[in-house]
Design a protein around this motif. Structure first.
Motif, mmCIF file in Angstrom:
data_model
loop_
_atom_site.group_PDB
_atom_site.id
_atom_site.type_symbol
_atom_site.label_atom_id
_atom_site.label_comp_id
_atom_site.label_asym_id
_atom_site.label_seq_id
_atom_site.Cartn_x
_atom_site.Cartn_y
_atom_site.Cartn_z
ATOM 1 N N MET A 70 14.309 -5.744 17.292
ATOM 2 C CA MET A 70 15.155 -6.861 16.860
ATOM 3 C C MET A 70 14.607 -8.178 17.402
ATOM 4 O O MET A 70 14.606 -9.200 16.724
ATOM 5 N N ALA A 71 14.144 -8.147 18.647
ATOM 6 C CA ALA A 71 13.642 -9.374 19.269
ATOM 7 C C ALA A 71 12.314 -9.817 18.662
ATOM 8 O O ALA A 71 12.039 -11.007 18.569
ATOM 9 N N GLU A 72 11.505 -8.838 18.255
ATOM 10 C CA GLU A 72 10.135 -9.169 17.852
ATOM 11 C C GLU A 72 9.931 -9.268 16.348
ATOM 12 O O GLU A 72 8.888 -9.736 15.889
ATOM 13 N N CYS A 73 10.876 -8.823 15.544
ATOM 14 C CA CYS A 73 10.641 -8.778 14.096
ATOM 15 C C CYS A 73 10.473 -10.192 13.532
ATOM 16 O O CYS A 73 10.942 -11.170 14.124
ATOM 17 N N ASP A 74 9.800 -10.293 12.397
ATOM 18 C CA ASP A 74 9.662 -11.618 11.772
ATOM 19 C C ASP A 74 10.586 -11.777 10.569
ATOM 20 O O ASP A 74 10.884 -12.895 10.166
ATOM 21 N N VAL A 75 11.043 -10.661 9.996
ATOM 22 C CA VAL A 75 12.061 -10.729 8.952
ATOM 23 C C VAL A 75 13.118 -9.669 9.256
ATOM 24 O O VAL A 75 12.806 -8.488 9.358
ATOM 25 N N MET A 76 14.346 -10.127 9.441
ATOM 26 C CA MET A 76 15.454 -9.198 9.716
ATOM 27 C C MET A 76 16.310 -9.096 8.468
ATOM 28 O O MET A 76 16.739 -10.114 7.917
ATOM 29 N N ILE A 77 16.504 -7.840 8.019
ATOM 30 C CA ILE A 77 17.336 -7.631 6.833
ATOM 31 C C ILE A 77 18.641 -7.022 7.307
ATOM 32 O O ILE A 77 18.744 -5.821 7.546
ATOM 33 N N CYS A 78 19.652 -7.866 7.470
ATOM 34 C CA CYS A 78 20.949 -7.410 7.971
ATOM 35 C C CYS A 78 21.778 -6.931 6.782
ATOM 36 O O CYS A 78 22.096 -7.705 5.884
ATOM 37 N N SER A 81 0.220 -2.278 12.457
ATOM 38 C CA SER A 81 0.225 -2.797 13.820
ATOM 39 C C SER A 81 1.668 -2.966 14.309
ATOM 40 O O SER A 81 1.958 -2.814 15.501
ATOM 41 N N TRP A 82 2.586 -3.254 13.391
ATOM 42 C CA TRP A 82 4.026 -3.317 13.725
ATOM 43 C C TRP A 82 4.509 -1.943 14.193
ATOM 44 O O TRP A 82 5.158 -1.814 15.225
ATOM 45 N N TRP A 83 4.118 -0.921 13.466
ATOM 46 C CA TRP A 83 4.517 0.435 13.860
ATOM 47 C C TRP A 83 3.850 0.846 15.169
ATOM 48 O O TRP A 83 4.420 1.605 15.949
ATOM 49 N N ALA A 84 2.653 0.308 15.417
ATOM 50 C CA ALA A 84 1.979 0.613 16.681
ATOM 51 C C ALA A 84 2.756 0.022 17.855
ATOM 52 O O ALA A 84 2.915 0.670 18.901
ATOM 53 N N SER A 85 3.286 -1.203 17.690
ATOM 54 C CA SER A 85 4.098 -1.783 18.772
ATOM 55 C C SER A 85 5.346 -0.946 18.989
ATOM 56 O O SER A 85 5.769 -0.718 20.130
ATOM 57 N N ILE A 86 5.938 -0.509 17.891
ATOM 58 C CA ILE A 86 7.154 0.302 18.010
ATOM 59 C C ILE A 86 6.856 1.609 18.741
ATOM 60 O O ILE A 86 7.615 2.040 19.610
ATOM 61 N N ALA A 87 5.695 2.196 18.411
ATOM 62 C CA ALA A 87 5.323 3.453 19.074
ATOM 63 C C ALA A 87 5.215 3.244 20.580
ATOM 64 O O ALA A 87 5.609 4.093 21.377
ATOM 65 N N LYS A 88 4.718 2.081 20.988
ATOM 66 C CA LYS A 88 4.609 1.767 22.424
ATOM 67 C C LYS A 88 5.984 1.719 23.077
ATOM 68 O O LYS A 88 6.190 2.243 24.163
ATOM 69 N N TRP A 89 6.914 1.039 22.395
ATOM 70 C CA TRP A 89 8.277 0.961 22.961
ATOM 71 C C TRP A 89 8.912 2.346 23.015
ATOM 72 O O TRP A 89 9.634 2.666 23.932
ATOM 73 N N ARG A 90 8.605 3.129 21.996
ATOM 74 C CA ARG A 90 9.178 4.481 21.968
ATOM 75 C C ARG A 90 8.692 5.322 23.143
ATOM 76 O O ARG A 90 9.396 6.201 23.625
ATOM 77 N N GLU A 91 7.457 5.020 23.598
ATOM 78 C CA GLU A 91 6.897 5.794 24.716
ATOM 79 C C GLU A 91 7.748 5.695 25.979
ATOM 80 O O GLU A 91 7.696 6.559 26.840
#
Lengths: 585, 168
Positions: free
Chosen positions: A272-280, A351-361
């Motif tokens: 949520m903090a890092e996204c560039d487009v949020m679809i609420c 690369s977005w999914w790669a950042s998410i994978a890091k947070w998931r770790e």
């Protein structure tokens, strides 16, 4: 003419039947006796006699939330109506369609401080979507149908119809539910197409898109959940959900980052903090989600789909507001998306999914189950295994157990998760489970609760027994108001003021006294069997597990902190909460 | 510290039914919005609809919320923000009671004349003036009357309507 006229009580009953109502949750009293008399010799509508009017409203909420149909409540004047107020407020905050019929003293006694008189429309005005005082039996049928229209159209909510006793006895004409259009209440259902196109454009150009979905998806109906799944797949963007939206998207799907917010997943809050487009989609930027507002999701352009125009720009300014029903808007969005053959930038998305994978770790939901005492997380994981594939319905009360349930249970479908989100009403879980079980007699219904919440509406055990409703009460007992204790530990220097109950009842004896079964576990090794036995029970059951008193609910955004400043566990730096933060709830 | 607040005049067309004013007022008090003035009266031939004029102050975000919150009340037919929707006329009426004798009494009458206030009641020791105009004009008039023996003021609050031939 006169022969076609019905008494007010008969009009109430007939309009309920014509609106397709099957179940009413209620409690009789002096001023509603004419209606109860009309209920007596009929079998079209089943009446469920609760033990307290608050329970009636929560049961109706559970019924509504699990079926998508409005729940109906019938209570008497004065205390009957005031006891219903907490439930009505709960339904308002969580947008649950409820029609609450309240008795009222006869018209000529209104304003005289008559016995069991209360200004019900005055008291319930701020806690309902709308309310009516019926002043003439001739208006009654129209008002009854109006009440259903208002409760279920637009953003759903509770509607009170206050019924003076003389209006129930007098006669009047009956009119059916068909009507052209409400004269003033016409919520916008279709979204503005130009805004939808603009939104699609924005999503297509996104490098770090994120879906943030809420209870609006559930309220829009199962079709909206199907469309949401399709659109998420089309875009291959990650998705997170509020507490109220769980189940709209399968929790086990790879694209799902888990719940967002104060006790949401680390990866969800960071995304949520890092996204560039949020679809609420059908969520409302609640303070439990945003954390400190001035630090919330500053890097993103925001699209907000909501049927309620007052949700737009209320807490967080958005770039593309789309007022409309989630289902309709998603349908149009997918059409535009497909017709223009949009695709996200593959490289950016990877690369977005790669950042998410890091947070998931970080594995933010990890916990350590010791040998001696059961951890609540372990109990809920065990429950998840037991209900997997069983299409179970789960209700909760409010507090730590509620957050653990939201974190560890895996919902696959909408309408399976009933919890008090907005109001945070302790005592919601058991009556809500009763309402759910009435609607789904063959399905497993589990009420995950804590001992403090459970005691707030414990009298409804009697209702469950009377109607042979096999609700499974999974009682996580830590002898504390756990969430209060947690806040006192983290924010008030371990001063556990009044959050411990010295004399809890023996819940096995409680079960025995009410006439239901009970199970008990005070060791982690017993948990699996306890839950298996609970699932196998044919009648209502209390399955009590003694859990670690000191366990805190993590991850957590401390109050006053930004939504990316999460504490992941007890070994993390403990929060230094500012005076301003401590003042927040 | 406060963000810039703006003053807006908002017209609301509502069903003329019991409790509708309480809904509007309750909305403002419940959500912490300001009401600077509020007027309401039936405005159609069949006594079916009333028009409420509310003057409020708030940040642009709050003003937007107020309009959205009003718009979703079930008995509300329409909400118009006269301040942003083009030129409009705003008027307020006041009845102003002034007591005195001698030179101050004459002076009050002289000022009333300048403000085009009418005398609607008169005794040997008092006048009641009726004055119509903008809120500012009435404020100035009342201010001038204060040293001249002002006793009571009763004001209607602002009523407003858009200029031109279009309905709200």
């Amino acid at each position: 003419m006169a022969s076609a006229e019905l008494t007010g009580a008969e009009i109430v009953l007939k309009s309920l039947v014509d609106q397709g109502v099957k179940v009413v949750f209620g409690y009789p009293g002096g001023s509603v006796l004419p209606i109860y008399d009309a209920f007596f010799e009929q079998n079209k509508i089943k009446h469920v006699l609760v033990r307290h009017e608050q329970g009636a409203v929560h049961a109706a909420e559970g019924y509504a939330r699990s079926t998508g149909k409005p729940g109906v409540v019938l209570v008497t004047s004065g205390p009957g109506a005031t006891n219903a107020v907490t439930g009505l407020t709960d339904a308002l905050m969580d947008s649950i369609p409820v029609i609450c019929l309240t008795g009222q003293v006869p018209s000529h006694l209104i304003g005289t401080d008559a016995f069991q008189e209360a200004d019900t429309v005055g008291i319930t005005r701020p806690c309902t979507k709308h309310n009516y005082l019926v002043k003439d039996t001739a208006d009654l049928a129209r008002i009854m149908h109006d009440a259903f229209y208002v409760a279920t159209n637009g953003r759903p909510g509770p509607v009170v119809v206050d019924l003076p006793k003389d209006i129930m006895i007098n006669t009047g004409p009956y009119v059916g539910p068909k009507r052209a259009q409400h004269s003033s209440y016409k919520p916008q259902v279709k979204g503005n197409l130009a805004a939808i196109k603009e939104a699609v454009e924005l999503i297509a150009g996104a490098k770090k898109p994120l879906f943030y979905t809420g209870g609006g998806v559930i309220n829009s109906g199962p079709g909206a959940s199907t469309l949401l799944r399709e659109f998420v797949r089309q875009t291959s963007a990650p998705i997170t959900s509020t507490l109220m939206g769980l189940g709209a998207f399968p929790s086990t799907d790879e694209s799902f980052l888990g719940m967002v917010g104060m006790h949401g997943n680390y990866e969800a809050n960071l995304a949520m903090a890092e996204c560039d487009v949020m679809i609420c989609v059908g969520a409302r930027f609640d303070d439990r989600v945003t954390g400190r507002l001035d630090a919330f999701a500053k890097k993103s352009k925001k699209i907000h789909i909501d049927i309620d125009p007052s949700s737009i720009n209320k807490n967080v300014p958005v770039d593309i507001p789309i007022v409309g029903d989630v289902g309709h808007v998603l349908e149009d969005m997918i059409k535009v998306w497909k017709s223009t053959a949009r695709k996200l930038d593959k490289k950016a998305n990877d690369s977005w999914w790669a950042s998410i994978a890091k947070w998931r770790e970080k594995d933010c939901l990890k916990y350590f189950q010791g040998k001696d005492i059961a951890k609540p997380q372990y109990v809920l994981e065990t429950l998840q295994k037991a209900v997997d594939g069983k299409d179970a319905y789960v209700t909760t009360d409010v507090g730590q157990h509620q957050m653990w349930a939201a974190q560890y249970l895996k919902f696959q479908d909408p309408n399976r998760w009933m919890t008090s989100g907005g109001l945070g009403t302790m005592g919601y879980g058991l009556p809500a489970a009763i309402g759910v079980q009435m609607a789904h007699p063959k399905s497993p219904v589990v009420c995950v609760t804590g001992e403090a919440s459970f005691m707030m509406n414990i009298q409804e055990l009697s209702t469950a027994v009377q109607y042979r409703l096999p609700v499974k009460i999974l009682l996580l007992n830590n002898r504390y108001m756990g969430m209060v204790r947690q806040w006192q530990e983290l924010l008030h220097g371990n001063r556990y003021s009044e959050s411990y109950m010295e004399s809890l009842p023996d819940f096995a004896k409680v079960a025995d006294a009410f006439g239901l079964d009970s199970l008990f576990a005070d060791h982690p090794d017993q948990v699996e069997n306890l839950i298996a036995d609970m699932m196998a029970c044919e009648g209502p059951v209390i399955a009590e597990v003694m859990i670690d008193q000191k366990e805190n609910c993590f991850p957590m955004i401390p109050s006053g902190a930004a939504h990316y400043e999460m504490i992941l566990g007890p070994n993390d730096d403990q929060p230094t909460v500012s005076a301003k933060g401590a003042a927040l709830v | 510290m406060d963000k810039m607040t703006e003053r807006h005049t908002i017209g609301v067309l509502v069903d003329n039914e019991a409790g509708v004013l309480a809904r509007v007022v309750g909305l403002f008090s419940g959500r912490g919005y300001n009401i600077d003035s509020l007027t309401v009266a039936v405005v159609d031939q069949n006594d079916d609809q009333s028009r409420i004029t509310i003057v409020t102050t708030g940040t642009p975000q709050v003003i937007e919320q107020i309009k959205a919150q009003l718009g979703r009340l079930v008995p509300v037919h329409g909400v118009t923000d006269l301040t942003v929707e083009g030129p409009h006329v705003e008027r307020e009426m006041a009845l102003v009671k002034v007591a005195g004798s001698g030179e101050t009494r004459v002076e009050s009458l002289r000022i009333a004349d300048i403000f085009r206030a009418r005398v609607v009641d008169s005794t040997i020791t008092s006048f009641v003036f009726e004055i119509t105009g903008s809120t500012d004009k009435i404020n100035s008039f009342v201010g001038l009357m204060r040293p001249l023996g002002l006793v009571d003021v009763s004001r209607t609050g602002v009523v407003a309507i858009s200029r031109g031939d279009k309905p709200m």
